[in-house]
Write a protein that holds these residues in place. Sequence first.
Motif, PDB file in Angstrom:
ATOM      1  N   THR A 296      46.034 -55.674   8.160  1.00 20.50           N
ATOM      2  CA  THR A 296      45.543 -54.290   8.193  1.00 20.50           C
ATOM      3  C   THR A 296      44.504 -54.067   7.112  1.00 20.50           C
ATOM      4  OG1 THR A 296      47.614 -53.464   9.092  1.00 20.50           O
ATOM      5  CG2 THR A 296      46.234 -51.877   7.939  1.00 20.50           C
ATOM      6  N   ILE A 297      44.787 -54.531   5.920  1.00 14.77           N
ATOM      7  CA  ILE A 297      43.858 -54.378   4.803  1.00 14.77           C
ATOM      8  C   ILE A 297      42.561 -55.133   5.087  1.00 14.77           C
ATOM      9  CG2 ILE A 297      43.493 -54.995   2.371  1.00 14.77           C
ATOM     10  CD1 ILE A 297      46.555 -54.426   2.020  1.00 14.77           C
TER      11      ILE A 297
ATOM     12  N   SER B 222      41.344 -56.103   8.089  1.00 19.81           N
ATOM     13  CA  SER B 222      40.594 -55.510   9.203  1.00 19.81           C
ATOM     14  C   SER B 222      39.936 -54.194   8.780  1.00 19.81           C
ATOM     15  CB  SER B 222      41.480 -55.309  10.434  1.00 19.81           C
ATOM     16  OG  SER B 222      42.515 -54.410  10.166  1.00 19.81           O
ATOM     17  N   SER B 223      40.594 -53.418   7.933  1.00 19.51           N
ATOM     18  CA  SER B 223      39.982 -52.186   7.425  1.00 19.51           C
ATOM     19  C   SER B 223      38.741 -52.506   6.597  1.00 19.51           C
ATOM     20  CB  SER B 223      40.979 -51.397   6.577  1.00 19.51           C
ATOM     21  OG  SER B 223      42.065 -50.958   7.353  1.00 19.51           O
TER      22      SER B 223
ATOM     23  N   ILE C 253      50.576 -48.389   6.625  1.00 12.42           N
ATOM     24  CA  ILE C 253      51.063 -49.364   5.656  1.00 12.42           C
ATOM     25  C   ILE C 253      51.633 -48.666   4.419  1.00 12.42           C
ATOM     26  CG2 ILE C 253      49.578 -51.237   6.421  1.00 12.42           C
ATOM     27  CD1 ILE C 253      47.881 -50.816   3.952  1.00 12.42           C
TER      28      ILE C 253
ATOM     29  N   LEU D 260      41.446 -45.567   7.484  1.00 10.05           N
ATOM     30  CA  LEU D 260      41.963 -46.682   8.281  1.00 10.05           C
ATOM     31  C   LEU D 260      43.284 -47.208   7.739  1.00 10.05           C
ATOM     32  CD1 LEU D 260      38.637 -48.625   8.962  1.00 10.05           C
ATOM     33  CD2 LEU D 260      39.975 -47.306  10.621  1.00 10.05           C
ATOM     34  N   THR D 261      43.402 -47.321   6.425  1.00  8.96           N
ATOM     35  CA  THR D 261      44.653 -47.843   5.867  1.00  8.96           C
ATOM     36  C   THR D 261      45.789 -46.831   6.000  1.00  8.96           C
ATOM     37  OG1 THR D 261      43.938 -47.188   3.646  1.00  8.96           O
ATOM     38  CG2 THR D 261      43.612 -49.493   4.269  1.00  8.96           C
TER      39      THR D 261
ATOM     40  N   SER E 107      47.024 -46.692   9.629  1.00  6.87           N
ATOM     41  CA  SER E 107      47.765 -47.879  10.065  1.00  6.87           C
ATOM     42  C   SER E 107      49.226 -47.876   9.598  1.00  6.87           C
ATOM     43  CB  SER E 107      47.075 -49.132   9.546  1.00  6.87           C
ATOM     44  OG  SER E 107      47.184 -49.179   8.138  1.00  6.87           O
TER      45      SER E 107
ATOM     46  N   TYR F 245      37.680 -46.430   4.658  1.00  3.76           N
ATOM     47  CA  TYR F 245      38.719 -47.404   4.304  1.00  3.76           C
ATOM     48  C   TYR F 245      40.062 -46.704   4.087  1.00  3.76           C
ATOM     49  CZ  TYR F 245      41.149 -51.232   2.062  1.00  3.76           C
ATOM     50  OH  TYR F 245      42.061 -52.198   1.761  1.00  3.76           O
ATOM     51  N   LEU F 246      40.033 -45.602   3.369  1.00  2.00           N
ATOM     52  CA  LEU F 246      41.262 -44.841   3.120  1.00  2.00           C
ATOM     53  C   LEU F 246      41.852 -44.332   4.433  1.00  2.00           C
ATOM     54  CD1 LEU F 246      43.110 -43.759   0.874  1.00  2.00           C
ATOM     55  CD2 LEU F 246      41.679 -41.720   0.803  1.00  2.00           C
TER      56      LEU F 246
ATOM     57  N   GLU G  94      50.569 -56.120   6.874  1.00  2.00           N
ATOM     58  CA  GLU G  94      49.850 -55.337   5.869  1.00  2.00           C
ATOM     59  C   GLU G  94      48.560 -56.037   5.438  1.00  2.00           C
ATOM     60  OE1 GLU G  94      53.623 -53.118   3.728  1.00  2.00           O
ATOM     61  OE2 GLU G  94      53.032 -55.110   3.063  1.00  2.00           O
TER      62      GLU G  94
END
Length: 181
Positions: free
Chosen positions: A105-106, A108-109, A159, A153-154, A157, A150-151, A102
């Motif tokens: 992921t955050i 990289s986003s 998460i 991408l997260t 992913s 950003y929203l 997580e």
Amino acid sequence: NVMLFENDKGSAVLGLMSIVILLSSLVITLAAVHQGLGNSFFPAWTILIGVGIKYFLNTSFVPHYGIYGAVYATYIALALMVIALLFRLKWNQSVKLVSVRELLTILSSAILMTIFLNLYLSVTALSFMSGRVLATFQSLTGAALGAILYLFLTIRSNIFTEAELRQLPFGEKLLHFMKRR
């Protein structure tokens, strides 16, 4: 800075100070979590000690580095507060706060969003607009596009769980962006 004050004086420092918002938000959030768990004294002492560290660092850094010294002193003090609050929370709780996946992921986003926004600012700087009009356009559209990316991408992913997304405004619509497992 151009958008509000017609020139770019101080923009470099303001750009550096934007990281202070992130670190301060983490300190405030972690302090609130500690207080919610019934531990009010540790966050209070951590913040008081952090202010003392910032004062000491300011007296050391500002004479040599000017306003940038104050920025770096703020970074260090806030980062130490975040670390102390995180370690104490981790030490007192057996619950895993964030997994490495997580966190990556955050991160990289956020990096992808930053790259996109830098490219976006470069492309829009070539437009017919200039000065305050361009700065206003870039600020408003860049903030919106950065948040959307950003929203996306997260969410993509995975998460967030479906139940967590449903709790957000427009959560049912956001579910369409989830990758099906």
